[in-house]
Enzyme design. Structure first.
Site, PDB file in Angstrom:
ATOM      1  N   PRO A 256       0.848  -1.199   0.000  1.00  0.00           N
ATOM      2  CG  PRO A 256       0.020  -1.008   2.177  1.00  0.00           C
ATOM      3  CD  PRO A 256       0.767  -1.940   1.281  1.00  0.00           C
ATOM      4  CG  ASP A 432       5.051  -1.510   2.288  1.00  0.00           C
ATOM      5  OD1 ASP A 432       3.886  -1.389   2.706  1.00  0.00           O
ATOM      6  OD2 ASP A 432       5.561  -2.600   1.976  1.00  0.00           O
ATOM      7  CG  HIS A 433       0.603   3.633   5.123  1.00  0.00           C
ATOM      8  ND1 HIS A 433       0.863   3.705   6.483  1.00  0.00           N
ATOM      9  CD2 HIS A 433      -0.006   4.809   4.802  1.00  0.00           C
ATOM     10  CE1 HIS A 433       0.423   4.855   6.955  1.00  0.00           C
ATOM     11  NE2 HIS A 433      -0.099   5.551   5.959  1.00  0.00           N
ATOM     12  NE  ARG A 434       3.069  -4.439   2.793  1.00  0.00           N
ATOM     13  CZ  ARG A 434       3.634  -5.422   2.079  1.00  0.00           C
ATOM     14  NH1 ARG A 434       3.072  -6.612   2.042  1.00  0.00           N
ATOM     15  NH2 ARG A 434       4.767  -5.207   1.411  1.00  0.00           N
ATOM     16  CB  VAL A 436       6.860   3.490   6.847  1.00  0.00           C
ATOM     17  CG1 VAL A 436       7.216   4.893   7.308  1.00  0.00           C
ATOM     18  CG2 VAL A 436       8.123   2.673   6.600  1.00  0.00           C
TER      19      VAL A 436
END
Length: 462
Positions: A256, A432-434, A436
């Site tokens: 994401p 990567d929002h997973r 960070v």
């Protein structure tokens, strides 16, 4: 005795490769490890060395063909060597002649008795050819590498810059691309360039009107043809373009993405670069904004390791790296490649600049080793070279962040309570929002910005 050589796995796990050109012909005598062909994988152009010493008996593919790994590529006749071997020494001689080759093109071939390299012979054949311009490829770090236009004679040693359809068209007309000059500013040979050269030697393509300008098809004839084939160009999706497309789709639909932006005054960095370029002791080095930004990123990742990590779904873990393999996204004629500088965090500014320069030149010539394009932990891309201020870059698969450097612009900016002309650039960080959160991403961008705004702050970081 005849031996077949099959296309090996070049260490990338790829199922196929395109044959770029043969460096030998049927009937040629070759020595062990002598380069025999160039093949293009999804990542790089690789020279294949001969696995045998003998005579080329057959070539099983033509330039432009896509060959599957394991398919027969070339055959050798080893009978002459065996017949000339004295009794009792045959076994030792055969072992020597058929020593295990280096399948990725490294290692020097024996010099004694070797026939001239096919490209060297080509230089002799075409020494009087007009030299085509070899414009620099737009790469991610243009300020950090001196790209020199090669001598026309040296250019004949390189693969002419063109696309597979153009190479196929030239083959159909019986034209050697080494003799064709590129008409555009990019240095790439187009179909129009081939047709123009064909007209000068009496090999104009079938149906070409004598009155038509070279490279400009007659509009009325094109309309009357009523065929899509006459009005479109189809380019096979393979090589770097295919690999890049697959990687970007995988990245976009796996991680994401989110992007954060920050605009920073880099006047002090510009002044630092100018002073370093004026230093005679550093005359042999090209230190630019990319090198300084790379150093700033390495320092910032030590403070914010969550951006120097990968998501291990199988293990259910986040893996943080204690080293930085810094990727440099480069737009080349073959497509986007992202080679990386191993252990970039262990290099000083001058060493980083030299590494970026070497990486850029290697990417420009399409000679980046496959190993250099794997194992990256964080990437920088310079969209500013295209005159762009910001962007939303897609993550290199397996990495947590990619930083885009915008164009450095001289513009009015608040400085010490007043308006002054300053050098300003925008940083764009996709992450990567997973792995960070927005806060961690913002802190990394600010840490990089602090060094670019005040390079002396780097002295305070460990």
């Amino acid at each position: 005795m005849t031996e077949d050589f099959r296309l090996p796995d070049l260490g990338e796990g790829l199922p196929e490769a395109e044959l770029v050109q043969w460096l030998v012909a049927a009937g040629d005598e070759v020595t062990l490890n002598q380069p025999i062909a160039e093949v293009e994988t999804a990542k790089a152009v690789v020279e294949l060395p001969s696995p045998y010493a003998g005579t080329v008996s057959a070539l099983h593919a033509a330039p432009g063909d896509v060959v599957a790994v394991g398919a027969v590529l070339i055959s050798f006749d080893l009978g002459a060597q065996e017949m000339s071997t004295a009794p009792g020494a045959a076994e030792g001689a055969e072992t020597a002649e058929r020593a295990e080759p280096n399948l990725v093109g490294y290692g020097a071939a024996p010099q004694s008795g070797a026939r001239p390299h096919r490209r060297a012979r080509a230089q002799g054949r075409h020494a009087d050819a007009a030299g085509a311009r070899d414009s620099a490829v737009l790469v991610a770090a243009p300020h950090d590498a001196i790209v020199q236009t090669p001598d026309p004679a040296d250019r004949l040693l390189e693969r002419p810059r063109s696309t597979p359809p153009v190479r196929a068209h030239a083959r159909d007309l019986g034209i050697d691309l080494a003799l064709v000059a590129a008409g555009g500013v990019t240095g790439r040979i187009t179909r129009a360039d081939v047709d123009a050269y064909a007209a000068t030697i009496g090999r104009a393509p079938a149906g070409a009107g004598a009155a038509a300008a070279p490279g400009k098809p007659d509009a009325a004839a094109t309309r009357s043809a009523g065929s899509d084939a006459a009005r479109t160009t189809r380019i096979p999706i393979r090589g770097v373009r295919k690999h890049t497309a697959e990687a970007m789709v995988r990245s976009a639909f796996t991680a994401p993405h989110a992007t954060t932006f920050h605009t920073v005054d880099v006047t002090a960095t510009s002044e630092l670069i100018a002073s370093l370029m004026a230093d005679r002791a550093l005359a042999g080095h090209r230190i630019g904004i990319m090198a300084v930004a790379a150093k700033a990123v390495c320092l910032a990742l030590r403070q914010h390791p969550s951006l120097n990590a990968r998501w291990d779904a199988d293990a259910g873990e986040i893996v943080e790296h204690h080293y930085v393999n810094l990727g440099i996204a480069a737009a080349t004629e073959r497509g986007l490649v992202v080679p990386n500088i191993a252990d970039a965090d262990a290099l000083d500014l001058v060493e980083l600049a030299d590494a970026i320069g070497a990486l850029t030149e290697t990417a420009r010539t399409g000679r980046t080793a496959p190993a250099a394009m794997s194992g990256g932990t964080f990437t920088i891309t310079n969209v500013g070279v295209f005159g762009v201020d910001a962007g939303t870059p897609i993550l290199n698969p397996g990495e947590a962040g990619i930083l885009a450097l915008g164009a450095v612009r001289r513009q009015p900016w608040e400085h010490r309570g007043e308006i002054a002309l300053r050098d300003v650039m925008t940083l764009s960080l996709s992450f990567d929002h997973r792995l960070v959160d927005g806060e961690q991403a913002a802190l990394l961008v600010r840490a990089v910005s602090d060094v670019l705004r005040e390079p002396g702050r780097a002295m305070l970081l460990r």
